[in-house]
Design a protein around this motif. Sequence first.
Motif, PDB file in Angstrom:
ATOM      1  N   TYR A 165       0.760  -1.341  -0.372  1.00 46.89           N
ATOM      2  CA  TYR A 165       0.009   0.098  -0.277  1.00 46.89           C
ATOM      3  C   TYR A 165       1.053   1.364   0.065  1.00 46.89           C
ATOM      4  O   TYR A 165       1.802   1.400   0.965  1.00 46.89           O
ATOM      5  CB  TYR A 165      -1.212  -0.135   1.303  1.00 46.89           C
ATOM      6  N   CYS A 182      -6.051   7.059   4.081  1.00 43.12           N
ATOM      7  CA  CYS A 182      -5.903   7.984   2.903  1.00 43.12           C
ATOM      8  C   CYS A 182      -7.436   8.108   3.058  1.00 43.12           C
ATOM      9  O   CYS A 182      -8.687   7.534   3.355  1.00 43.12           O
ATOM     10  CB  CYS A 182      -5.992   6.382   1.789  1.00 43.12           C
ATOM     11  N   CYS A 184      -8.728   8.302  -0.538  1.00 39.78           N
ATOM     12  CA  CYS A 184      -8.708   8.695  -1.930  1.00 39.78           C
ATOM     13  C   CYS A 184      -9.931   8.122  -2.277  1.00 39.78           C
ATOM     14  O   CYS A 184     -11.413   7.147  -1.183  1.00 39.78           O
ATOM     15  CB  CYS A 184      -7.665   7.632  -2.816  1.00 39.78           C
ATOM     16  N   CYS A 187      -9.939   4.244  -0.709  1.00 39.61           N
ATOM     17  CA  CYS A 187      -9.860   4.486   0.993  1.00 39.61           C
ATOM     18  C   CYS A 187     -11.369   5.013   1.351  1.00 39.61           C
ATOM     19  O   CYS A 187     -11.533   4.004   2.546  1.00 39.61           O
ATOM     20  CB  CYS A 187      -8.796   4.969   1.126  1.00 39.61           C
ATOM     21  N   HIS A 210      -5.650   2.612  -5.748  1.00 37.94           N
ATOM     22  CA  HIS A 210      -5.236   3.604  -4.599  1.00 37.94           C
ATOM     23  C   HIS A 210      -3.751   3.971  -4.236  1.00 37.94           C
ATOM     24  O   HIS A 210      -3.762   4.934  -4.499  1.00 37.94           O
ATOM     25  CB  HIS A 210      -5.539   3.287  -2.994  1.00 37.94           C
TER      26      HIS A 210
HETATM   27 ZN   LIG Z   1      -6.416   5.726  -0.716  1.00 34.33          ZN
END
Ligand SMILES: [Zn+2]
Length: 599
Positions: A165, A182, A184, A187, A210
């Motif tokens: 990750y 995170c 994004c 996530c 991601h």
């Molecule tokens: Zn993310």
Amino acid sequence: MSKFYEVRKRDGAARIGKLSLRGGTQLQTPLMLRMESLIEKESEEEIGVINAENSNFKDLSSEETWNAPRGAVLLPEVHPLFTKLKEAIPSLKVDFFVLSFACSMLNSPRDFVRRIIDARNEIPPDAALWVPAIATAENAALLFYMGVDVIDDTNAVIKGYQSIYLLEEGEVRLSELEELPCNCSVCSSLGIDELGRKDNKERSSLIAKHNTLVLEKEVKKAKERIRAGNLREYVEMKVKAATFLTAVLRIMDLDEEEYFEYRTPVARNQCMKVNTMESLKRIEVKRFARRVLERYEPPARKILLILPCSARKPYSTSPSHTKFIEAIEDYGGHIHELILTSPLGVVPRELEVVYPAAFYDIPVTGYWDAEEREWVSSCLRAYLEKNLRNYELIVAHLSGAYKEICSSAADVFGVEIIYTCEEGEEATSKEALNRLKERIAELCGEGKRLSGFEKKAGMIKAMADFQFGKGAGSNLWGEKEDFERIKITGKFPYYKLSSNGDVLARVVPQYGLLALTVKGARRIENLLSSYKVEIGDFVPKGSILAPGVVDADKQIRVNDEVVFVGEKAFGMGRAKMSGCEMVESRRGVAVQVREVEEV
Ligand SMILES: [Zn+2]
């Protein structure tokens, strides 16, 4: 296939450019290519790089680790055909190069530096460089800083399939995480447990997504930094997350000075933040120190007064310097002021508004580390070695580390320094200021103030010399009989120099530069040989583009004030690329024209 590439904005070796594809698509660099778009056949042409005629240059390497798009020109590492390719490059109408075998550079920081910088040096400045399959969110900004224009998400995707990750500052195995740190789209839509329950393929593809998003965000951040002109600060911050990257930056600062010097602007409208050990090694710092020695001529004065720097810039606008100036002003005509500072070393008072003297910020703790001391001390030693004979006496209104640095430098020459601060006393304390005032009065005897005009004139002359080379300042003043026609108007530091009503030069404090008018430029003899751009047979309007440049002085850097001369025109402007780049480029703005006269 690319139609053309044009660099629009530079920050050191990093650039923002426009890549036009044959289909009409325009892309901006720094650019992240997506692996999936490289695999799909239809977009192959979009990414595919060079004219078909040159396709014989592809696949130069026998074992390609990267399946490059059709037509791309590869820069293989060591290959018998590489020399042939190098010879062929100038005649190829190529806009886009791929550095192959890039993965192998991740073994050694020195290889990493060598291969990218060699590739960049080998290809034209107005060609884009793609280094495939090595970008991570951690190293992307550094890659752009080195002059790479295009990266891709290969590495990010592969890592996703390895359950690694990516973070902006490194990477972690998914199994080590308790939460997804995170926001994004991936996530924020699911928790880590939910992600763990997905089947292998789906989980990998989500992590890959991601990872790609984190990398893409990094590209945007770096681009914004280039636009603002402070990518270096961001890179210094980023490399701290990895020893490999810190090593890369340190090696470049030591070994690749020429590469970066040639690309670093002479002035910016940005404050330089000196927060790391690496900041001391910046081109801006070294260049300033060198120019003070090579181009600055101190005025003939009896006393050299060494003062500490201040947080506020220009120094003379700070509360501490206001007090120093007040304490010595009755004797100003006997005194030359020199400011001791990290990381610039020594700043003569006359140069306090130039870049970067008025454009840096450093944390002040009272503690100076050994390297910082040694560097500042070496600058003072070099200054004294060159200019000691100019003065009868040296007075230092310094305490703490400043004083230690000063005395260690003076010891080398065996000169006596008169100190006006006592042990543990602040330079701005009433006692110290009174002592400074009294000692100066004693040493000078008779009072001698500097007029406002003398101060302003000293600054403009020193700035002209600093920018264009020794002698430029006195050239501006002209012959002795012209002196009384010279006027300086405006409030500090917005001075305007004129003669007989004609403006010759203006101080531009936003960039720490002196801007000349055509009338001013005509007076400076240096400009006939240096900082000169020869242009073709035309009268420029707006900007001079690179193809219009016939020749340009090699010492021209971005943001330099330059004179341009052609059969039909003479004028002044600001360089938007270095002198060599003006000559080598086929596109882009070379000089922003400020004033032009038809001849
Ligand atoms: Zn993310």
